[in-house]
Structures are given as C-alpha cells and as structure tokens.
Design a protein around this motif. Structure first.
Motif, PDB file in Angstrom:
ATOM      1  N   SER A 172     -29.398  32.714 -36.253  1.00  0.00           N
ATOM      2  CA  SER A 172     -27.974  32.812 -35.902  1.00  0.00           C
ATOM      3  C   SER A 172     -27.651  32.035 -34.600  1.00  0.00           C
ATOM      4  CB  SER A 172     -27.950  34.410 -35.657  1.00  0.00           C
ATOM      5  OG  SER A 172     -26.734  34.693 -34.837  1.00  0.00           O
ATOM      6  N   LEU A 173     -28.941  32.302 -33.625  1.00  0.00           N
ATOM      7  CA  LEU A 173     -28.638  31.425 -32.278  1.00  0.00           C
ATOM      8  C   LEU A 173     -28.568  29.807 -32.598  1.00  0.00           C
ATOM      9  CD1 LEU A 173     -28.875  31.974 -29.234  1.00  0.00           C
ATOM     10  CD2 LEU A 173     -31.419  31.489 -29.432  1.00  0.00           C
ATOM     11  N   ASP A 176     -24.837  29.080 -34.398  1.00  0.00           N
ATOM     12  CA  ASP A 176     -23.765  29.174 -33.659  1.00  0.00           C
ATOM     13  C   ASP A 176     -23.617  28.255 -32.697  1.00  0.00           C
ATOM     14  OD1 ASP A 176     -21.424  31.155 -33.198  1.00  0.00           O
ATOM     15  OD2 ASP A 176     -22.519  31.023 -30.922  1.00  0.00           O
ATOM     16  N   ARG A 179     -20.599  26.007 -33.322  1.00  0.00           N
ATOM     17  CA  ARG A 179     -19.312  26.745 -32.857  1.00  0.00           C
ATOM     18  C   ARG A 179     -18.851  26.335 -31.343  1.00  0.00           C
ATOM     19  NH1 ARG A 179     -17.612  31.142 -29.948  1.00  0.00           N
ATOM     20  NH2 ARG A 179     -19.800  31.765 -29.808  1.00  0.00           N
ATOM     21  N   TRP A 180     -19.883  26.399 -30.475  1.00  0.00           N
ATOM     22  CA  TRP A 180     -19.450  26.132 -29.111  1.00  0.00           C
ATOM     23  C   TRP A 180     -19.789  24.681 -28.733  1.00  0.00           C
ATOM     24  CZ3 TRP A 180     -23.480  24.596 -26.240  1.00  0.00           C
ATOM     25  CH2 TRP A 180     -24.805  25.135 -26.342  1.00  0.00           C
ATOM     26  N   ARG A 187     -24.022  19.092 -21.688  1.00  0.00           N
ATOM     27  CA  ARG A 187     -25.481  19.053 -22.206  1.00  0.00           C
ATOM     28  C   ARG A 187     -25.680  18.296 -23.441  1.00  0.00           C
ATOM     29  NH1 ARG A 187     -24.824  23.958 -20.628  1.00  0.00           N
ATOM     30  NH2 ARG A 187     -26.539  24.873 -19.326  1.00  0.00           N
ATOM     31  N   LEU A 195     -34.002  23.547 -24.552  1.00  0.00           N
ATOM     32  CA  LEU A 195     -33.500  24.851 -24.113  1.00  0.00           C
ATOM     33  C   LEU A 195     -33.700  25.950 -25.001  1.00  0.00           C
ATOM     34  CD1 LEU A 195     -32.340  26.606 -21.779  1.00  0.00           C
ATOM     35  CD2 LEU A 195     -30.050  26.165 -22.623  1.00  0.00           C
ATOM     36  N   TYR A 196     -33.245  25.525 -26.370  1.00  0.00           N
ATOM     37  CA  TYR A 196     -33.348  26.809 -27.378  1.00  0.00           C
ATOM     38  C   TYR A 196     -34.731  26.912 -27.788  1.00  0.00           C
ATOM     39  CZ  TYR A 196     -28.343  28.020 -27.861  1.00  0.00           C
ATOM     40  OH  TYR A 196     -27.064  28.629 -27.606  1.00  0.00           O
ATOM     41  N   LEU A 199     -36.408  29.091 -25.428  1.00  0.00           N
ATOM     42  CA  LEU A 199     -35.699  30.565 -25.400  1.00  0.00           C
ATOM     43  C   LEU A 199     -36.276  31.365 -26.622  1.00  0.00           C
ATOM     44  CD1 LEU A 199     -32.016  29.898 -24.498  1.00  0.00           C
ATOM     45  CD2 LEU A 199     -33.737  31.027 -23.267  1.00  0.00           C
TER      46      LEU A 199
ATOM     47  N   GLY B 165     -27.288  27.684 -19.210  1.00  0.00           N
ATOM     48  CA  GLY B 165     -27.638  27.594 -20.654  1.00  0.00           C
ATOM     49  C   GLY B 165     -28.073  29.019 -21.102  1.00  0.00           C
ATOM     50  N   SER B 166     -28.805  29.870 -20.462  1.00  0.00           N
ATOM     51  CA  SER B 166     -29.064  30.930 -20.970  1.00  0.00           C
ATOM     52  C   SER B 166     -28.115  31.989 -21.270  1.00  0.00           C
ATOM     53  CB  SER B 166     -30.253  31.765 -20.089  1.00  0.00           C
ATOM     54  OG  SER B 166     -31.373  30.892 -19.895  1.00  0.00           O
ATOM     55  N   LEU B 168     -25.057  31.131 -21.808  1.00  0.00           N
ATOM     56  CA  LEU B 168     -24.335  30.729 -23.229  1.00  0.00           C
ATOM     57  C   LEU B 168     -25.182  31.146 -24.219  1.00  0.00           C
ATOM     58  CD1 LEU B 168     -21.918  28.915 -23.935  1.00  0.00           C
ATOM     59  CD2 LEU B 168     -23.473  26.758 -23.785  1.00  0.00           C
ATOM     60  N   ALA B 169     -26.338  31.065 -24.475  1.00  0.00           N
ATOM     61  CA  ALA B 169     -27.221  31.624 -25.468  1.00  0.00           C
ATOM     62  C   ALA B 169     -27.128  32.860 -25.859  1.00  0.00           C
ATOM     63  CB  ALA B 169     -28.703  30.922 -25.328  1.00  0.00           C
ATOM     64  N   SER B 172     -23.509  33.584 -27.212  1.00  0.00           N
ATOM     65  CA  SER B 172     -23.571  33.022 -28.679  1.00  0.00           C
ATOM     66  C   SER B 172     -24.346  33.959 -29.697  1.00  0.00           C
ATOM     67  CB  SER B 172     -24.310  31.665 -28.564  1.00  0.00           C
ATOM     68  OG  SER B 172     -24.523  31.167 -29.775  1.00  0.00           O
ATOM     69  N   LEU B 173     -25.539  34.241 -29.185  1.00  0.00           N
ATOM     70  CA  LEU B 173     -26.434  35.212 -29.974  1.00  0.00           C
ATOM     71  C   LEU B 173     -25.465  36.601 -30.574  1.00  0.00           C
ATOM     72  CD1 LEU B 173     -29.036  35.589 -31.226  1.00  0.00           C
ATOM     73  CD2 LEU B 173     -29.822  36.819 -29.231  1.00  0.00           C
TER      74      LEU B 173
END
Lengths: 211, 211
Positions: A172-173, A176, A179-180, A187, A195-196, A199, B165-166, B168-169, B172-173
């Motif tokens: 999902s993360l 999405d 979308r944004w 970035r 970054l993701y 996370l 960034g976090s 946003l994440a 988004s989630l």
DNA sequence: GCCGAAGGTGAGCGCTCGCTTAGTGTGCCG
DNA sequence: CGGCACACTAAGCGAGCGCTCACCTTCGGC
C-alpha cells in the motif's frame, strides 16, 4: 517472461513490445490522457489527437476504449510483477531482498508515475473479465512480497506479528507513491526508493541496511 | 470549529450539518455514487434517483454536479483535520499522540471508506478554485502530523532522519487504506488502526506501545 | 502496370450527458 | 379562503460522447 530487454538500471519503456508503431503511439497517448484526467474523463478524440491521428484510427487497432485500458493495465502489472520477482529471487538475505524489492518497486511508481497511476487507480473501469485477470496478477504481486517477509520471519531476521497485514501495508505504501509523487517535487525516484526501503525495514523490525 | 457533535467513539455522520433534508439526501447519494463509480462516471440522474427524486431536483439545491463534489470534499477534509487535531493536541507523549492520530485517522478511512474515497481520490475533478481551497486543508493535515513527529524527535523519543519524508509516508499509508479496505474483508477498522499505529511507531523508531 | 491488403480519413449516427424551463402540488399567512 | 413562496416534476435542449461506415492512399508482389 517479458520479452522487453532490460537496461542497466532496470528501467524499461515497456511499450516497445506493442506493434505496429501506430498502435504503440495510441497506447502511449492513452496512458498520458488517462493519467492526467482519468479514464472516464478521457475521450477517444483526445487520445487520437495526442497520437496525431483521426478519431476513427483508434478503432483500427483497438476494438474499444476499454481495450486500451486493459492492454495498459496488463502490461503495467506484468512489469510490476517482473520487478518484484527479480528482487525476490535475487541472492542475499531477506532484509537485502526486501529492501531491493521496495526500492525498485517505488522507483517504478515514481519514475513511471503516469503509467503506474493508470495501472493502480483505474482498475474499476475495467469490465468483469478483464478485472478478474488483473486481480489475479495482483495476488501474485502480494505473494512475492509476502514470501520475502515470511522468509525473514523464519530466519529470525524480522519481527512481524501479522505477516499478511504488514505485507498489505508495505504494498500500500509503495503503490500510493503513484498518487502523490510529483516530478517537479524535491525528491528523485531514487531518493524516495531509498527512504521507503529504510522505512519498510523498520516496519518489519529488521536492522536498517548499512552496506 | 465543526458544529457536528462528537459521539463517544469519535465517529460522526458529518452530514447532519447539511440542511434541508433533501439537500442532505442528495449529498449522501452523491457520496455513494462517486465512491462506487468515480465522479466522472456518475450521472446526475443516478444521484437524483438514489435520493428518490427527479434529475431536476438536484439543481434546486446545488448549482452544478461539481458543487456537490466540492461540498463533500470540504466536509470530509474538515472532518479528517478535526480527527488529527484532536489527537495531536491531546495529553501524552509524542508516541502516544502519534499512535492515537494514526489509529483514529485510519479508523475513519476504513469505517467511512466511501466518504474517504471520494475525498482522497476525486480531488482532480474539482476546478482550480475549489482545488486550491482543498489543497490548503491538506497542508494543514500534513502540518499536524509533522508537528507530532518533530516533537518526538526533539524529545529524543523518535529516530527520524527525514521528518518531511516520513510524515508524507505516514499520511500516505493511512490514506491508501481508503483504496484497499473492504468491509467484507477479514479486518475491522479498529484492527487496521491498531496494526497501523504499531507500524508507524516502528517507522519513526519509537518503542512499540505496550500499555 | 494492375491488384488487393493494410492503414488511414471525414462525416455522421444514435445515444446520453449536464442542465434548463414551464408548469404543478402543497402549506402557511393574512 | 385567496394568494403566493417554495419544492418539486415532466419534458426536452444543445452538446459531446463512443463508435461506424464509405471511401481514399500507399505499397509490395507478380
């Protein structure tokens, strides 16, 4: 499985497999139009116009407007699945493979944002049969990510109480992002991918990758 | 700010503020239709039909179909912002407030999925002015979450290399829940909220809440 | 040099869209 | 009880939709 050749970075314009040339131009035009305005707000005249053709030309290569969306969705999902499979079946620890899967999946959603947007958000515009076909691909996408998570748990590298829930959240993360993400934003796709990946490793309770 | 009264659980049907009755019925019908088919695929005849009225009745209460979407989007964003503000300004550590923010925000996106779907995914169907108004609300939403994250970092409770960034994440989630959540699925909105609160605390490097 | 296939066009069909308008039923005020 | 504001409907307008059809080019093979 895909016949499109990989480039060094793993990023491919996958439309090369579409022939003849006019059919490909129409498909690319449709991707742009669908991504900008949405499937239902896009007219066949707009698609044909972007491809430099008359409205009638569209129907030489595609039976309906929906067939265009179906083809786009199919090719896009094939590509997304290909990306995840490559990462899942690479060598390395579950942490490394999960990080690489997220990194490349996110990079695709950001870098090919127009395609990803159509692929991920216009599913409901498809008829029942095409929809079912695409949903089957999505289950394979889910299975690839879940597989890595399960291996990490089995190896004791991850701490995940709810494997299916976390898998869903990870996908999902990533999805999405389409979308944004803004090409004009601060970035790059690579940065968002890095970054993701970090996370997601935190989400599964793995130590951050420090290669 | 909102005049709708809170219930014990914090979940409100926010449409009570819309009067007269016929206008509210039309609005609720529009939410359902937009959520099911999307704004562009929904006809004014469908909306009026769901509300048990003739197509012309819609135009007594709303100037255009777009005004319906604007009203829905405005009320929905007000509600979302209200939820986050309540959590952000509650008592407790940054960890507790972030967890509660995510929990209630996710619960709303899952439990009021039809509304959330329209609110989060049909923004592009609005004209420039309405769009700008909604985007301003979204910046406030972002600011609320970013505020909690910053406080957690300042207090040494969180380990976050990239606050924006976090943030946003995290958002988004939560938002993407409206895309995939299925009322017939295995999870309740409360369960998804709890799962996601845990995942987000991991993302910011806080110890999992063990109350 | 003729032919058929492949790929294209201009015009337009039938339909449905968002929205308007003329007229109807209903209830409240004097 | 007359009158009038209000909420609503039946009918339909102009526009634009997805898609079709009759016709036109271009071009390789014989």
């Amino acid at each position: 499985m895909s016949t499109a050749q990989e480039t060094t970075g793993g990023e491919v314009e996958p439309w090369e497999q579409v022939t003849p040339d006019a059919a490909r131009r129409l498909l690319v035009a449709a991707v742009e139009a669908f991504a900008e305005r949405g499937y239902h707000a896009t007219t066949t005249r707009d698609i044909a116009g972007r491809a430099g053709m008359s409205p009638a030309a569209l129907y030489i290569h595609y039976k309906t407007k929906e067939e265009l969306l179906h083809r786009i969705s199919r090719i896009g999902h094939d590509r997304a699945l290909d990306i995840l499979r490559t990462a899942a079946r690479a060598e390395g620890s579950p942490s490394e493979r999960l990080a690489e899967a997220v990194r490349s999946f996110v990079r695709w959603h950001a870098g090919r944002r127009t395609t990803a947007r159509v692929v991920q958000y216009e599913l409901d515009a498809l008829g029942p049969d095409a929809r079912a076909e695409i949903l089957a691909l999505r289950r394979q996408v889910d299975a690839e990510v879940r597989g890595i998570v399960e291996e990490g748990v089995a190896a004791g590298d991850f701490d995940v109480p709810d494997v299916q829930g976390s898998t869903l959240a990870i996908l999902s993360l990533c999805i999405d992002v389409a979308r944004w993400f803004n090409v004009e934003g601060p970035r790059t796709p690579d940065e968002v991918g890095a970054l993701y990946a970090d996370l997601v490793l935190r989400m599964v309770g793995a130590a951050p990758a420090t290669p």
